[in-house]
Motif scaffolding. Sequence first.
Motif, mmCIF file in Angstrom:
data_model
loop_
_atom_site.group_PDB
_atom_site.id
_atom_site.type_symbol
_atom_site.label_atom_id
_atom_site.label_comp_id
_atom_site.label_asym_id
_atom_site.label_seq_id
_atom_site.Cartn_x
_atom_site.Cartn_y
_atom_site.Cartn_z
ATOM 1 N N GLU A 50 119.005 132.313 15.551
ATOM 2 C CA GLU A 50 120.399 132.499 15.966
ATOM 3 C C GLU A 50 120.912 131.234 16.631
ATOM 4 O O GLU A 50 122.031 130.805 16.402
ATOM 5 C CB GLU A 50 120.498 133.657 16.976
ATOM 6 C CG GLU A 50 120.960 134.927 16.353
ATOM 7 C CD GLU A 50 121.318 135.983 17.388
ATOM 8 O OE1 GLU A 50 121.531 137.104 16.963
ATOM 9 O OE2 GLU A 50 121.379 135.698 18.605
ATOM 10 N N HIS B 215 120.026 132.235 24.344
ATOM 11 C CA HIS B 215 120.689 133.316 23.619
ATOM 12 C C HIS B 215 122.159 133.251 23.973
ATOM 13 O O HIS B 215 122.550 133.558 25.094
ATOM 14 C CB HIS B 215 120.094 134.686 24.008
ATOM 15 C CG HIS B 215 120.688 135.799 23.229
ATOM 16 N ND1 HIS B 215 121.202 136.928 23.816
ATOM 17 C CD2 HIS B 215 120.878 135.947 21.894
ATOM 18 C CE1 HIS B 215 121.668 137.728 22.868
ATOM 19 N NE2 HIS B 215 121.478 137.153 21.706
ATOM 20 N N ASP C 40 123.608 141.007 23.343
ATOM 21 C CA ASP C 40 123.313 141.945 22.255
ATOM 22 C C ASP C 40 123.489 143.372 22.762
ATOM 23 O O ASP C 40 122.872 143.745 23.767
ATOM 24 C CB ASP C 40 121.866 141.768 21.767
ATOM 25 C CG ASP C 40 121.691 140.524 20.916
ATOM 26 O OD1 ASP C 40 122.711 139.912 20.551
ATOM 27 O OD2 ASP C 40 120.537 140.177 20.622
ATOM 28 N N HIS D 142 122.716 146.232 15.899
ATOM 29 C CA HIS D 142 123.292 145.833 17.198
ATOM 30 C C HIS D 142 124.476 144.905 16.971
ATOM 31 O O HIS D 142 124.632 144.342 15.881
ATOM 32 C CB HIS D 142 122.241 145.170 18.098
ATOM 33 C CG HIS D 142 121.890 143.760 17.734
ATOM 34 N ND1 HIS D 142 121.053 143.436 16.692
ATOM 35 C CD2 HIS D 142 122.261 142.572 18.280
ATOM 36 C CE1 HIS D 142 120.916 142.118 16.623
ATOM 37 N NE2 HIS D 142 121.643 141.565 17.575
ATOM 38 N N HIS E 130 126.040 141.409 18.268
ATOM 39 C CA HIS E 130 125.886 140.194 19.071
ATOM 40 C C HIS E 130 127.303 139.724 19.384
ATOM 41 O O HIS E 130 128.072 139.417 18.484
ATOM 42 C CB HIS E 130 125.115 139.132 18.285
ATOM 43 C CG HIS E 130 125.143 137.771 18.933
ATOM 44 N ND1 HIS E 130 124.092 137.280 19.680
ATOM 45 C CD2 HIS E 130 126.096 136.808 18.944
ATOM 46 C CE1 HIS E 130 124.409 136.070 20.132
ATOM 47 N NE2 HIS E 130 125.619 135.760 19.697
HETATM 48 ZN ZN LIG Z 1 122.164 138.006 19.791
#
Ligand SMILES: [Zn+2]
Length: 394
Positions: free
Chosen positions: A54, A242, A246, A323, A325
């Motif tokens: 990611e 990150h 999330d 989920h 993000h």
């Molecule tokens: Zn994420």
Amino acid sequence: MIRFILFITLLTSLVFGSRAEEYYWEKGETFLIFLEKNSLPFSLYYNLDAEDKEAVAEIYAGTKYYVLRGDEDDIRQILIPVGGGELQLHIYKEKDNNFTACFTPAAYQESDKELVFELQISPYQDIMTITNSTLLAREFVNSFQGNVDFKRLRQGTNFVLLYREKTRLGSHFSNPLIKAAMVETGGKKEYVFFYEPKGRYYNNDGKEIEGFFLMTPLKFTRISSPFTLKRWHPILKKYQAHYGIDYAAPMGTPVKAAGDGRVTFVGTQNGYGKTVKIAHEGGYSTLYAHLNGFAKSLKSGKYVKKGELIAYVGNTGVSTGPHLHLGLYKNNQPINPSSVIKVAKSALTGKEKADFNEYANIMREKISEAQANKSSPDINGSFVYVVDIAGNTV
Ligand SMILES: [Zn+2]
């Protein structure tokens, strides 16, 4: 340790301007395209874990990166700033000629600065002229939003800014942090203070400045991964990032626009799968990733209202379960959405208020000192004074 030495070698060569070459990340370039272009193994991408995959989706077009080559013009090392530049992806050739990729913190200088000036044209224009930083000018105007009407200020109004800035190899990097600022007009002083425990601006009375608010874009079961700009993982022994929050939620859960804005992207983005991006006021933008599908009629260029349905929760891209993000960016730098997602502004009370007052007192004193120390007029006849904390005029 070896990694660290290599890193220093590269930095040294940067400083001495040897064989490290500068490149700019191209628009639409994915990490896999980049690897192919440079004849590097795809395993450098596929061996990354989900979070790191990611993170490499956060290499932006126009990012300056560095390539160090050996005697045979072969690639030895590459440094690519990721997600605004706190971390960088470091690709390097090991002794056995295999390549490794990992994240390392970027080297930068951080300095506290004071800016004292008298209004000439507009606060925005004047800050730009003096500091050459659009980011600082923009942040300053945002910080006073709704508190002072800048259009009604007269020439000669006094401004003081105490701010922290990061620079790398001589250029501004990342959003500056305005710790406190003051506008003095007609003998009246208006202040703003950035109160770090809350991540927002407050006025002299400890009231939150009207700013940009977002709503949580969905009904979620739990936060499965929080925002991290740069974190040393003690067990995995590596740096991780990150660039969003999330939210775990069942497949197909409606996702709503977190704020009013203009849709700038509807499509698939490497690592993020099906993605929507929305540009909001004040240089903010939001990103919604791993979606299952988009709302009908949603397309790039469309204006959406806060709370309007834009998409559905899914599991596309690099994702280990359904989920959402949610990424939040300010001037294209990822920031923590948690200080911006809330229902309404709040006032500080109790111990928080007492702590804030203490902080504000110190800052007011520093502002007075900065004002008292301002230098002789500059060539344009205005008082302009920028110093770093070491006291050197810059
Ligand atoms: Zn994420």
